[in-house]
Design a protein around this motif. Structure first.
Motif, short mmCIF file in Angstrom:
data_model
loop_
_atom_site.label_atom_id
_atom_site.label_comp_id
_atom_site.label_asym_id
_atom_site.label_seq_id
_atom_site.Cartn_x
_atom_site.Cartn_y
_atom_site.Cartn_z
N LYS A 157 -20.97 -60.87 -11.37
CA LYS A 157 -20.54 -61.33 -10.09
C LYS A 157 -19.70 -62.55 -10.36
CE LYS A 157 -22.87 -58.78 -7.22
NZ LYS A 157 -22.32 -57.68 -6.53
N ASP A 194 -17.61 -57.95 -10.73
CA ASP A 194 -17.45 -57.72 -9.42
C ASP A 194 -17.02 -58.88 -8.37
OD1 ASP A 194 -17.66 -56.54 -6.77
OD2 ASP A 194 -19.70 -55.88 -7.06
N GLU A 228 -14.53 -54.81 -9.86
CA GLU A 228 -14.74 -54.30 -8.64
C GLU A 228 -13.69 -55.17 -7.80
OE1 GLU A 228 -18.54 -53.42 -7.44
OE2 GLU A 228 -19.01 -52.85 -9.58
N SER A 247 -25.06 -46.65 -8.28
CA SER A 247 -25.45 -48.15 -8.14
C SER A 247 -26.33 -48.41 -6.96
CB SER A 247 -23.72 -48.84 -7.83
OG SER A 247 -24.21 -50.14 -7.58
N SER A 248 -26.91 -49.46 -7.05
CA SER A 248 -27.89 -49.91 -6.14
C SER A 248 -27.49 -50.40 -4.73
CB SER A 248 -28.86 -50.78 -6.88
OG SER A 248 -29.54 -51.73 -6.02
N THR A 275 -31.35 -54.25 -9.67
CA THR A 275 -31.60 -55.35 -8.76
C THR A 275 -33.17 -55.30 -8.39
OG1 THR A 275 -31.40 -53.23 -7.26
CG2 THR A 275 -29.57 -54.59 -7.55
O1 LIG Z 1 -23.70 -52.28 -8.75
C1 LIG Z 1 -24.51 -53.22 -9.35
O2 LIG Z 1 -24.62 -53.18 -10.52
C2 LIG Z 1 -25.66 -53.74 -8.75
C3 LIG Z 1 -25.66 -53.56 -7.27
C4 LIG Z 1 -24.59 -54.47 -6.56
O3 LIG Z 1 -23.90 -55.18 -7.12
C5 LIG Z 1 -24.72 -54.46 -5.17
C6 LIG Z 1 -26.02 -54.32 -4.30
C7 LIG Z 1 -25.98 -54.60 -3.15
C8 LIG Z 1 -24.64 -54.52 -2.36
C9 LIG Z 1 -23.69 -55.11 -2.94
C10 LIG Z 1 -23.62 -54.92 -4.38
C11 LIG Z 1 -22.14 -55.21 -4.93
O4 LIG Z 1 -21.81 -54.34 -5.64
O5 LIG Z 1 -21.57 -56.21 -4.78
#
Ligand SMILES: O=C(O)CCC(=O)c1ccccc1C(=O)O
Ligand SMILES: [Mg+2]
Length: 321
Positions: free
Chosen positions: A134, A162, A191, A263-264, A292
């Motif tokens: 992140k 991200d 992202e 993705s979660s 997660t």
């Molecule tokens: O995408 C992943 O690897 C984990 C999940 C994740 O980052 C996420 C999970 C819940 C809400 C938003 C996000 C995001 O992509 O920011």
């Protein structure tokens, strides 16, 4: 004989899980279990606060009505609420043996703070090494340092980054300037670097760092398209809708030459293991973004292999139907 059951659940989260500037103290959701003769299928309905447009209470009312219609008449029309459509379609798919059991339990390990904590995890990761960091939470220069540190320490590592639209074009430039140019192609994608899609496209063009869409998929004016600098789309089924819709999006992405990353949305272990099965089935070449579970203090009903978290059983759920 058809029978539908619904439960509500709540899991305490780890201290310090912050989503869109608010602390998520508990994760709350619903399970649906469908029975028909000997067959059984489960689904999870857990709108994510700050991301889903539907609240849990609205999803619950819709799910109860859906479950009663299914039990009485066999109706299986999909709800317009993404979380309800996803959970009910998973339960139906399990019931009719349409969701393969084989799962992809590799999950790109998630780093939100301390990169040193990630190094031993990556060293122990067999096969393709991919992690997700992140960025945009601290200074852009610090983000650049973290990325350099990880890519230098582990030569066969690729990173997914991200930014969740955190950066102005200037901040994004500051980040890019800091990343060693020789390593930019080891950033699998970043992202949503900027607040607007236009600024994110310009970032990809100006820096050569590939981008991915996540939040954009849920905007009314979004259309899947191959664009210069765009490498991937992140698909969060709980925010997307039915399995059918998820499959259509993945097929469309692949036809355009884009990577689709399942993705979660911070599902419980039950929902996460279903996402791991979806990933093995629909995106077998791509490690899903499912790291997660450790944000939670417990698993529910189904275990994620290797997780040390306690697993709560049915008696921890509140029956609604
Ligand atoms: O995408 C992943 O690897 C984990 C999940 C994740 O980052 C996420 C999970 C819940 C809400 C938003 C996000 C995001 O992509 O920011
Ligand atoms: Mg994202």
């Amino acid at each position: 004989m058809r029978r539908a059951q619904v439960w509500r659940w709540q899991i305490p989260m780890d201290a310090g899980v912050v989503l869109r500037e608010r602390r998520l103290k508990t994760r709350d959701g619903l399970f649906l279990c469908l029975n028909n003769g000997e067959r059984e299928g489960w689904g999870e309905i857990a709108p994510l606060p700050g991301f889903s447009h539907e609240t849990l209470d609205v999803a619950q009312a819709e799910l109860l009505a859906w479950a009663q219609r299914w039990q009485q008449h066999g109706d299986n029309n999909m709800s317009a609420l993404p979380s309800v459509a996803f959970g009910t379609s998973c339960a139906l798919a399990e019931l009719y043996d349409e969701l393969p059991q084989t799962a992809d339990y590799r999950a790109a390990p998630l780093c939100t703070g301390d990169p040193d904590a990630l190094l031993p995890v990556l060293a122990a990761m067999p096969g393709e090494k991919v992690a997700k960091v992140k960025v945009g939470l601290y200074e852009a220069v610090r983000d650049g340092m973290v990325v350099n540190l990880l890519l230098e320490a582990i030569p066969d590592l690729r990173l997914r980054l991200d930014a969740n639209r955190a950066w102005t074009p200037l901040k994004a430039q500051q980040f890019a300037k800091y990343v060693n140019p020789a390593w930019r192609d080891r950033i699998a994608f970043l992202e949503e670097p900027c607040k607007t899609r236009e600024d994110s496209r310009a970032f990809a063009r100006d820096t050569g760092i590939a981008i991915a869409w996540d939040e954009s998929l849920r905007e009314a004016d979004f259309a899947f398209a191959a664009e210069p600098g765009l490498r991937a789309v992140v698909i969060k089924p709980t925010l997307t809708g039915s399995l059918q819709k998820v499959r259509e999006q993945i097929t469309t992405a692949h036809a355009l030459g884009l990577t689709a990353v399942i993705s979660s949305s911070i599902e419980s272990s039950l929902g996460l293991t279903q996402l791991a099965r979806l990933a093995a089935w629909l995106t077998p070449q791509t490690i899903p973004g499912l790291d997660t579970l450790n944000l939670m203090q417990a698993q529910l009903l189904r275990r994620w292999p290797g997780s040390a978290l306690p697993c709560l059983e049915k008696d921890a759920l509140e029956p609604l139907l």
